[in-house]
Motif scaffolding. Structure first.
Motif, short mmCIF file in Angstrom:
data_model
loop_
_atom_site.label_atom_id
_atom_site.label_comp_id
_atom_site.label_asym_id
_atom_site.label_seq_id
_atom_site.Cartn_x
_atom_site.Cartn_y
_atom_site.Cartn_z
N UNK A 198 0.77 -1.14 0.02
CA UNK A 198 -0.15 0.09 0.01
C UNK A 198 0.80 1.22 -0.21
N UNK A 199 0.25 2.43 -0.32
CA UNK A 199 1.09 3.76 -0.69
C UNK A 199 0.27 4.51 -0.76
N UNK A 200 0.98 5.82 -1.07
CA UNK A 200 0.28 7.14 -1.37
C UNK A 200 1.16 7.96 -2.27
N UNK A 201 0.25 8.69 -3.15
CA UNK A 201 0.81 9.83 -3.88
C UNK A 201 1.36 10.69 -3.38
N UNK A 202 2.59 11.41 -3.83
CA UNK A 202 3.34 12.41 -3.18
C UNK A 202 3.76 13.54 -4.14
N UNK A 203 3.82 14.73 -3.61
CA UNK A 203 4.27 15.62 -4.58
C UNK A 203 5.65 15.75 -4.34
N UNK A 204 6.30 16.46 -5.39
CA UNK A 204 7.63 16.69 -5.30
C UNK A 204 8.22 17.72 -4.22
N UNK A 205 7.48 18.56 -3.87
CA UNK A 205 7.88 19.62 -2.86
C UNK A 205 6.36 20.21 -2.54
N UNK A 206 6.39 20.91 -1.26
CA UNK A 206 5.36 21.60 -0.96
C UNK A 206 5.82 22.70 0.10
N UNK A 207 5.30 23.67 0.16
CA UNK A 207 5.85 24.70 1.50
C UNK A 207 4.43 25.91 1.73
N UNK A 231 3.58 20.03 -8.31
CA UNK A 231 2.88 18.96 -8.70
C UNK A 231 3.71 18.63 -10.07
N UNK A 232 4.80 19.23 -10.44
CA UNK A 232 5.33 18.81 -11.68
C UNK A 232 6.02 17.38 -11.71
N UNK A 233 6.11 16.77 -10.74
CA UNK A 233 6.75 15.66 -10.85
C UNK A 233 6.21 14.72 -9.77
N UNK A 234 4.91 13.94 -9.99
CA UNK A 234 4.34 13.32 -8.75
C UNK A 234 5.33 11.82 -8.62
N UNK A 235 4.94 11.38 -7.18
CA UNK A 235 5.77 10.28 -6.82
C UNK A 235 4.76 9.39 -6.09
#
Length: 446
Positions: free
Chosen positions: A50-59, A285-289
């Protein structure tokens, strides 16, 4: 007893080619026992997690001081560039500090330090100047600590540190001059000059630091991305750390402050804000992981560069390609008490079965990750149910001269439905493929 698959998370990816199995209804074959043959095929091991979608960065961009939100230059959903002005905070306290620093700086340009009371007066001036400097540095550090933009915060703290080192040097020189005056080895002019230099440096630094604090009231986007007004989430939602790939808690902004039920989280223009109040969040969200929690029994099979697929609860029927970037060295403890390791993957564009494009995921969406960890091509294979564990060894019931004979085998790649046999069998060998727990040595089998 039949051997269960080695892990519940291991699945068969490719089909296995097996010769036709002997009919279970054969009169000479015991009820519930099926005899077939080892075949050849391709077997792939798939680790599921199981996992979750991640953003490249956020602030999160927060207010650096107490005041009011004077202007908001963006709306939720807007795309912004790093460094773009997004909001302005009005802080009378910060403006007053700058005005006071300006007056003090102007005063030092008027000439020498006025001293009275002999050497005691010089000492009092030096102590007062040191106290003013300490207050300016303390205020500047507190202001910098409330800035949510990590880059700007570090820059201001570095400015304070450099200013303090510079002041410490001139303060030491002033202290030495006053001490020399008290011991009668230096003249009054030398002490006056040293104290004047210290006061001028202190006043200039206080002004520079106060001006930097006012400049910080103009809020800029710390990263490029999409704007979300307010904090990151309510108190009951997942933390931002869980939604950002490679998140460093020290790099995150002020803690999210959840709104009251039924109240918009966005801070309206003209509203009062405190230092650290979140104004907006910029998500890259330029490069989701994807981050996947892989069980300790599987993680050693996961290698950087490995591939897999991702399915989302939010996009039923869509499949997204993924590639392993890294696996964490330190474990996490799951809610069930087991040990798992976080595997980080890059996420590609998804498609549906008909080839149409799948929607772009959002950070935090739940995911099921299937990682291909091993594959055997043109391998000798048997159904997973044919393998029996006996005395700690993997065995199968082979049919030799019409009798059941236990044969030790070495397994390779293991799928849910079929496994690779590295040694002990050859393709075409007849084996019990179902009902192995009902067979005994020497039993008659067709």
């Amino acid at each position: 007893m039949s051997r269960s698959p080695r892990r519940a998370t291991v699945l068969l990816l490719a089909c296995v080619l097996l010769p036709p199995l002997t009919a279970a209804s054969c009169s000479d074959e015991p009820s519930g026992v099926t005899v077939g043959s080892a075949g050849r095929g391709t077997v792939a091991e798939i680790v599921e997690a199981s996992g979750a979608v991640t953003a490249r960065a956020a602030a999160t961009v927060g207010s650096p001081a107490d005041g009011t939100l004077a202007a908001l230059r963006v709306e939720s959903g807007d795309r912004v560039r790093k460094g773009q002005v997004v909001a302005v905070v009005d802080s009378p306290a910060a403006e007053q500090r700058l005005d006071a620093a300006t007056e003090a700086l102007d005063a030092t340009s008027g000439g020498s330090v006025p001293t009275g009371g002999g050497t005691a007066g010089f000492t009092a001036v030096r102590h007062r100047t040191d106290a003013d400097a300490t207050e300016a540095f303390t205020t500047a550090r507190e202001t910098a600590g409330k800035i949510t933009d990590e880059t700007l915060r570090k820059a201001l703290l570095a400015q304070v540190t450099a200013a303090q080192k510079q002041y410490d040097a001139v303060s030491s020189a002033a202290a030495a001059a006053v001490d020399s005056l008290q011991r009668g080895v230096a003249g009054v002019s030398q002490a006056v000059n040293a104290l004047t230099a210290a006061q001028r440096v202190q006043a200039q630094q206080a002004y520079d630091l106060a001006a930097a604090g006012v400049d910080a009231l103009t809020l800029r986007a710390p990263v490029s991305g999409v704007v979300q007004l307010g904090g990151t989430a309510s108190a009951s939602a997942p933390s931002l750390t869980d939604l950002i790939d490679n998140a460093d808690p020290s790099a995150l902004a002020a803690p999210a402050q959840g709104p009251l039920p039924g109240v918009d989280a966005a801070v309206p223009v003209g509203a009062a804000v405190s230092a650290g109040t979140p104004i907006l969040t910029v998500v890259d969200t330029g490069a989701l992981g994807v981050t996947a929690e892989v069980d300790e029994t599987d993680v050693l099979l996961v290698k950087p560069g490995g591939t897999g697929t991702v399915e989302l609860d939010a996009a039923t029927g869509a499949t997204y390609p993924a590639k392993v970037r890294a696996a964490d060295l330190l474990p996490t403890t799951s809610a069930r008490g087991g040990v798992s390791y976080r595997v980080r993957l890059s996420l590609g564009k998804g498609t549906y079965a008909d080839g149409s494009a799948a929607p772009t995921p959002r950070p935090g969406m739940s995911a099921i990750v299937r990682l291909r960890v091993r594959q055997a091509v043109d391998a000798v294979t048997v159904p997973a149910g044919a393998v029996v564990t006996s005395d700690g060894r993997d065995t199968v019931w082979a049919v030799r001269n019409g009798k059941a004979q236990r044969v030790a085998v070495t397994l390779g790649v293991q799928g849910e439905d079929a496994v690779q046999v590295v040694s002990g069998l050859t393709a075409g060998d007849r084996v019990v493929v179902a009902g192995a727990d009902q067979v005994s040595a020497g039993q008659d089998l067709p």
